[in-house]
Design an enzyme around this catalytic site. Structure first.
Site, PDB file in Angstrom:
ATOM      1  N   TYR A 121       0.828  -1.200   0.000  1.00  0.00           N
ATOM      2  CA  TYR A 121       0.000   0.000   0.000  1.00  0.00           C
ATOM      3  C   TYR A 121       0.867   1.257   0.000  1.00  0.00           C
ATOM      4  O   TYR A 121       0.623   2.192  -0.773  1.00  0.00           O
ATOM      5  CB  TYR A 121      -0.921  -0.008   1.216  1.00  0.00           C
ATOM      6  CG  TYR A 121      -1.809   1.201   1.332  1.00  0.00           C
ATOM      7  CD1 TYR A 121      -2.881   1.382   0.470  1.00  0.00           C
ATOM      8  CD2 TYR A 121      -1.583   2.157   2.313  1.00  0.00           C
ATOM      9  CE1 TYR A 121      -3.708   2.493   0.583  1.00  0.00           C
ATOM     10  CE2 TYR A 121      -2.402   3.263   2.441  1.00  0.00           C
ATOM     11  CZ  TYR A 121      -3.467   3.433   1.571  1.00  0.00           C
ATOM     12  OH  TYR A 121      -4.274   4.540   1.683  1.00  0.00           O
ATOM     13  N   ALA A 124       2.331   1.715  -3.429  1.00  0.00           N
ATOM     14  CA  ALA A 124       1.347   2.163  -4.412  1.00  0.00           C
ATOM     15  C   ALA A 124       1.057   3.655  -4.253  1.00  0.00           C
ATOM     16  O   ALA A 124       0.950   4.398  -5.242  1.00  0.00           O
ATOM     17  CB  ALA A 124       0.066   1.348  -4.278  1.00  0.00           C
ATOM     18  N   LYS A 125       0.941   4.105  -3.020  1.00  0.00           N
ATOM     19  CA  LYS A 125       0.662   5.527  -2.802  1.00  0.00           C
ATOM     20  C   LYS A 125       1.874   6.398  -3.166  1.00  0.00           C
ATOM     21  O   LYS A 125       1.715   7.529  -3.640  1.00  0.00           O
ATOM     22  CB  LYS A 125       0.238   5.757  -1.352  1.00  0.00           C
ATOM     23  CG  LYS A 125      -1.140   5.203  -1.031  1.00  0.00           C
ATOM     24  CD  LYS A 125      -2.219   5.752  -1.969  1.00  0.00           C
ATOM     25  CE  LYS A 125      -3.620   5.339  -1.561  1.00  0.00           C
ATOM     26  NZ  LYS A 125      -4.660   5.868  -2.486  1.00  0.00           N
TER      27      LYS A 125
END
Length: 234
Positions: A121, A124-125
């Site tokens: 996560y 991805a950010k």
């Protein structure tokens, strides 16, 4: 205004709250054909899109590095980064023709302060941030801005449920205790927020409204942190 989602009940709830000023559309943004169907329906109902807020995404189970699964990383990247890419590239030509537009991507503080778990996560950010910076440079001369908003610890149904469970498990408060009691006792366990409270969704919405407005016409390529100073960098 067009509200997108994958849950019909939730989409209808938000549309109703907008008092007739919004259209609800269901689509899975990890599927090219769904994005095309969404875009076609949007254009039939409201015409071109001038302001795009990419807020789809989210994280899966927070795995550690011992159990990190490449397929899980790929799925997280798809629903966060590639979903935003699919939608942005579909609506960007209309903004270019109009010589005006706003692209606002919702990122996370995890992009710049990644925790030990959930690296898929955070990665991805971080990619969302880099993608937005590139887009901002590419379209700045065409009257289009592209910016990121990185929320810190913001109250949501999921966060409140997590906090209440932690309060009960640690004997800090009862499950049905008032929110301010839960917040005060549990927040320091999860994050050191200087003001001592979590953010509210309306505060995040205010940041989106500002970046979407004409008042932000000279602001592009930034990462606006809505985190009460949680991040140690400027």
């Amino acid at each position: 205004m067009v509200i997108h989602g994958r849950d019909r009940i939730e989409v209808d709830r938000v549309v109703t709250a907008c008092a007739g000023r919004a259209e609800g559309i269901l689509a899975d943004l990890t599927r090219d054909e769904d994005v095309e169907r969404l875009a076609a329906k949007v254009e039939r109902h409201v015409g071109s899109i001038d302001i795009l807020v990419n807020n789809a995404g989210g994280s899966g189970p927070k795995s550690d590095w011992q159990g990190s699964d490449p397929a899980e990383w790929a799925a997280t990247y798809d629903r966060n980064v590639l979903a935003a890419l699919r939608v942005t590239t579909r609506f960007l030509p209309g903004m270019r023709r109009a010589r005006w537009g706003r692209v606002i991507n919702i990122s996370s503080g995890a992009a710049t302060m990644p925790p030990p778990a959930g690296a898929d996560y955070s990665g991805a950010k971080a990619a969302i941030n880099a993608m937005t910076a590139s887009l901002a440079k590419a379209v700045a001369a065409e009257g289009i801005t592209a910016n990121v908003i990185s929320p810190g610890t913001v109250r949501s149904a999921r966060l409140e449920s997590t906090f209440r469970k932690a309060a009960v498990d640690r004997g800090l408060a009862s499950r049905d205790a008032a929110w301010n009691e839960i917040e005060k006792s549990v927040l320091p366990i999860f994050a050191q927020v200087p003001v001592g409270r979590v953010g509210e969704l309306n505060e995040l919405a205010d940041a989106v409204a500002f970046l979407a407005s004409p008042r932000a016409s000279y602001i592009t390529g930034i990462n606006l942190r809505v985190d009460d100073g949680l991040s140690p960098v400027l």
